[in-house]
Design a protein around this motif. Structure first.
Motif, PDB file in Angstrom:
ATOM      1  N   ALA A  27       0.843  -1.197   0.000  1.00 37.01           N
ATOM      2  CA  ALA A  27       0.000   0.000   0.000  1.00 37.01           C
ATOM      3  C   ALA A  27       0.879   1.248   0.000  1.00 37.01           C
ATOM      4  N   LEU A  28       2.061   1.108   0.602  1.00 33.09           N
ATOM      5  CA  LEU A  28       3.054   2.185   0.627  1.00 33.09           C
ATOM      6  C   LEU A  28       4.343   1.632   0.036  1.00 33.09           C
ATOM      7  N   VAL A  29       4.942   2.383  -0.875  1.00 35.57           N
ATOM      8  CA  VAL A  29       6.164   1.918  -1.528  1.00 35.57           C
ATOM      9  C   VAL A  29       7.262   2.953  -1.330  1.00 35.57           C
ATOM     10  N   VAL A  30       8.400   2.490  -0.862  1.00 35.80           N
ATOM     11  CA  VAL A  30       9.562   3.347  -0.649  1.00 35.80           C
ATOM     12  C   VAL A  30      10.783   2.660  -1.241  1.00 35.80           C
ATOM     13  N   GLU A  31      11.876   3.389  -1.302  1.00 32.38           N
ATOM     14  CA  GLU A  31      13.095   2.799  -1.841  1.00 32.38           C
ATOM     15  C   GLU A  31      13.965   2.194  -0.742  1.00 32.38           C
ATOM     16  N   ASP A  32      13.994   2.843   0.422  1.00 33.37           N
ATOM     17  CA  ASP A  32      14.883   2.396   1.495  1.00 33.37           C
ATOM     18  C   ASP A  32      14.197   2.673   2.830  1.00 33.37           C
ATOM     19  N   ILE A  33      13.653   1.638   3.444  1.00 29.35           N
ATOM     20  CA  ILE A  33      12.881   1.831   4.681  1.00 29.35           C
ATOM     21  C   ILE A  33      13.776   2.270   5.843  1.00 29.35           C
ATOM     22  N   ASP A  34      15.024   1.828   5.849  1.00 31.55           N
ATOM     23  CA  ASP A  34      15.926   2.224   6.939  1.00 31.55           C
ATOM     24  C   ASP A  34      16.267   3.706   6.853  1.00 31.55           C
ATOM     25  N   ALA A  35      16.500   4.193   5.649  1.00 35.60           N
ATOM     26  CA  ALA A  35      16.768   5.623   5.466  1.00 35.60           C
ATOM     27  C   ALA A  35      15.542   6.438   5.847  1.00 35.60           C
ATOM     28  N   LEU A  36      14.344   5.961   5.453  1.00 36.30           N
ATOM     29  CA  LEU A  36      13.110   6.663   5.791  1.00 36.30           C
ATOM     30  C   LEU A  36      12.901   6.682   7.302  1.00 36.30           C
ATOM     31  N   HIS A  37      13.249   5.590   7.953  1.00 39.07           N
ATOM     32  CA  HIS A  37      13.083   5.509   9.407  1.00 39.07           C
ATOM     33  C   HIS A  37      13.919   6.562  10.127  1.00 39.07           C
ATOM     34  N   ARG A  38      15.064   6.900   9.559  1.00 42.17           N
ATOM     35  CA  ARG A  38      15.892   7.944  10.174  1.00 42.17           C
ATOM     36  C   ARG A  38      15.211   9.305  10.114  1.00 42.17           C
ATOM     37  N   HIS A  39      14.376   9.521   9.086  1.00 42.27           N
ATOM     38  CA  HIS A  39      13.659  10.794   8.938  1.00 42.27           C
ATOM     39  C   HIS A  39      12.401  10.829   9.806  1.00 42.27           C
ATOM     40  N   ILE A  40      11.610   9.745   9.731  1.00 44.36           N
ATOM     41  CA  ILE A  40      10.288   9.746  10.381  1.00 44.36           C
ATOM     42  C   ILE A  40      10.045   8.397  11.070  1.00 44.36           C
ATOM     43  N   PRO A  41      10.745   8.128  12.162  1.00 42.09           N
ATOM     44  CA  PRO A  41      10.658   6.805  12.795  1.00 42.09           C
ATOM     45  C   PRO A  41       9.269   6.434  13.285  1.00 42.09           C
ATOM     46  N   ARG A  42       8.545   7.400  13.865  1.00 45.78           N
ATOM     47  CA  ARG A  42       7.208   7.083  14.396  1.00 45.78           C
ATOM     48  C   ARG A  42       6.261   6.675  13.279  1.00 45.78           C
ATOM     49  N   TRP A  43       6.315   7.371  12.159  1.00 47.22           N
ATOM     50  CA  TRP A  43       5.444   7.071  11.024  1.00 47.22           C
ATOM     51  C   TRP A  43       5.781   5.694  10.451  1.00 47.22           C
ATOM     52  N   VAL A  44       7.062   5.410  10.290  1.00 52.76           N
ATOM     53  CA  VAL A  44       7.474   4.112   9.739  1.00 52.76           C
ATOM     54  C   VAL A  44       7.040   2.975  10.663  1.00 52.76           C
ATOM     55  N   ASP A  45       7.226   3.151  11.973  1.00 57.74           N
ATOM     56  CA  ASP A  45       6.838   2.100  12.912  1.00 57.74           C
ATOM     57  C   ASP A  45       5.336   1.830  12.861  1.00 57.74           C
ATOM     58  N   SER A  46       4.523   2.883  12.643  1.00 56.92           N
ATOM     59  CA  SER A  46       3.069   2.717  12.587  1.00 56.92           C
ATOM     60  C   SER A  46       2.605   2.057  11.297  1.00 56.92           C
ATOM     61  N   ASN A  47       3.387   2.215  10.231  1.00 60.00           N
ATOM     62  CA  ASN A  47       2.938   1.758   8.910  1.00 60.00           C
ATOM     63  C   ASN A  47       3.786   0.630   8.330  1.00 60.00           C
ATOM     64  N   ARG A  48       4.713   0.131   9.099  1.00 61.62           N
ATOM     65  CA  ARG A  48       5.695  -0.836   8.579  1.00 61.62           C
ATOM     66  C   ARG A  48       5.041  -2.041   7.896  1.00 61.62           C
ATOM     67  N   HIS A  49       3.898  -2.503   8.436  1.00 59.25           N
ATOM     68  CA  HIS A  49       3.251  -3.700   7.895  1.00 59.25           C
ATOM     69  C   HIS A  49       2.690  -3.489   6.491  1.00 59.25           C
ATOM     70  N   GLU A  50       2.597  -2.233   6.046  1.00 58.63           N
ATOM     71  CA  GLU A  50       2.072  -1.965   4.698  1.00 58.63           C
ATOM     72  C   GLU A  50       3.127  -1.370   3.773  1.00 58.63           C
ATOM     73  N   ILE A  51       4.357  -1.276   4.241  1.00 57.65           N
ATOM     74  CA  ILE A  51       5.435  -0.692   3.445  1.00 57.65           C
ATOM     75  C   ILE A  51       6.166  -1.774   2.671  1.00 57.65           C
ATOM     76  N   GLU A  52       6.349  -1.532   1.392  1.00 52.61           N
ATOM     77  CA  GLU A  52       7.153  -2.414   0.541  1.00 52.61           C
ATOM     78  C   GLU A  52       8.344  -1.619   0.014  1.00 52.61           C
ATOM     79  N   CYS A  53       9.523  -2.212   0.052  1.00 48.68           N
ATOM     80  CA  CYS A  53      10.716  -1.574  -0.508  1.00 48.68           C
ATOM     81  C   CYS A  53      10.899  -2.026  -1.953  1.00 48.68           C
TER      82      CYS A  53
END
Length: 298
Positions: free
Chosen positions: A122-148
């Motif tokens: 549902a959410l597509v990113v290139e690098d989840i670890d890099a994104l987590h450094r920017h917005i950790p709370r958002w990534v933790d809440s949405n991790r189950h729907e994020i695809e790299c």
């Protein structure tokens, strides 16, 4: 004391985060009761959020409202009933999404595409670890729907078009992104940059207390305001018969459209200044059941 109104609306549209929900994402019993009371008095209640449809639905489902209740999600890209009937949906052409990938090369580690589906992807990113450094709370809440997907351009090879792109970071970083939108970068030609600006609508949401800002890049003309206007027209309701409650800059055009606009006290200074200029009503904060106060005063 609830705010006093000269209008009993036929359609009431409420934002979620920062409006109906507390800072911890909770819909309080007082706010839920106020929404049900509005429905009981004959007002059609709808919801408009920047969240994805499935994410917002999880919050609203316990209200147990009529299946025909409308949820406008992804900042106006999708208008769908609680029963799952799609009233309106707009997507971003893959060619425009690919242009965004090229233009926003310097921001790729915080560039996110949203697709109209549930579960991972549902959410597509290139690098989840890099994104987590920017917005950790958002990534933790949405991790189950994020695809790299690497490179990000491969996300559009499946033939499915995204409904939304967004870039997240600090308010200062996102001000730089907005300025970047007005520039012609080495990654795209002047004509491509002009096409991109014609084809997308930018909406900003800011949470100063969390040092977080989101820039949503939507298909051209797509916004909460345009979605609410479309819904009102479908229902035969005039703008003067619409009330809207919001708390952030992505609510501004929805508030401007409505005959009765209510702004939360916890809104950014910029939106509160707009409320003062336009004579919009300011209610209590989201931690004070301000939305419930406003609804009960209608």
């Amino acid at each position: 004391m609830p705010p006093s109104f000269s209008l009993c609306p036929r359609l009431l549209v409420c934002d979620l985060d920062g409006t109906l929900l507390t800072g911890h994402g909770v819909l309080t019993p007082a706010t839920a009761a106020a929404l049900r009371q509005a429905v009981d008095t004959g007002v059609e209640v709808a919801f408009a959020t920047g969240r994805r449809h499935s994410f917002a639905w999880q919050i609203l489902a316990p209200l147990d409202l009529h299946p025909g209740t409308v949820l406008i999600s992804s900042n106006g890209a999708i208008t769908r009933t609680f029963a799952g009937e799609t009233i309106h949906r707009v997507a971003m052409p893959a060619a425009i999404a690919l242009l965004l990938c090229r233009m926003f090369g310097p921001y790729r580690d915080s560039l996110i595409f949203t697709f109209d589906r549930t579960g991972q992807g549902a959410l597509v990113v290139e690098d989840i670890d890099a994104l987590h450094r920017h917005i950790p709370r958002w990534v933790d809440s949405n991790r189950h729907e994020i695809e790299c997907v690497l490179p990000l351009e491969r996300a559009f090879e499946r033939g499915e078009e995204p409904v939304q792109a967004m870039i997240c970071g600090t308010p200062q970083a996102m001000r730089e992104v907005i300025a970047f939108l007005e520039e012609t970068t080495p990654n795209v030609t002047h004509d491509e940059a002009a096409q991109l600006r014609r084809s997308i609508s930018g909406h900003r949401t800011e949470y100063a207390a969390r040092d977080l800002s989101i820039v949503d890049l939507m298909p051209g003309g797509c916004s909460k305001g345009s979605a609410v206007a479309r819904l009102a027209a479908l229902r035969g309701i005039q703008a003067a018969e619409v009330a809207a409650i919001g708390d952030n800059m992505n609510d501004a055009d929805m508030l401007a459209y409505a005959g009765c606009a209510v702004v939360m006290k916890n809104s950014p200074t910029e939106l509160l200044a707009m409320a003062s200029r336009n004579g919009w009503i300011v209610t209590g904060s989201n931690e004070e059941d301000g939305a419930a106060q406003a609804i009960l005063g209608m």
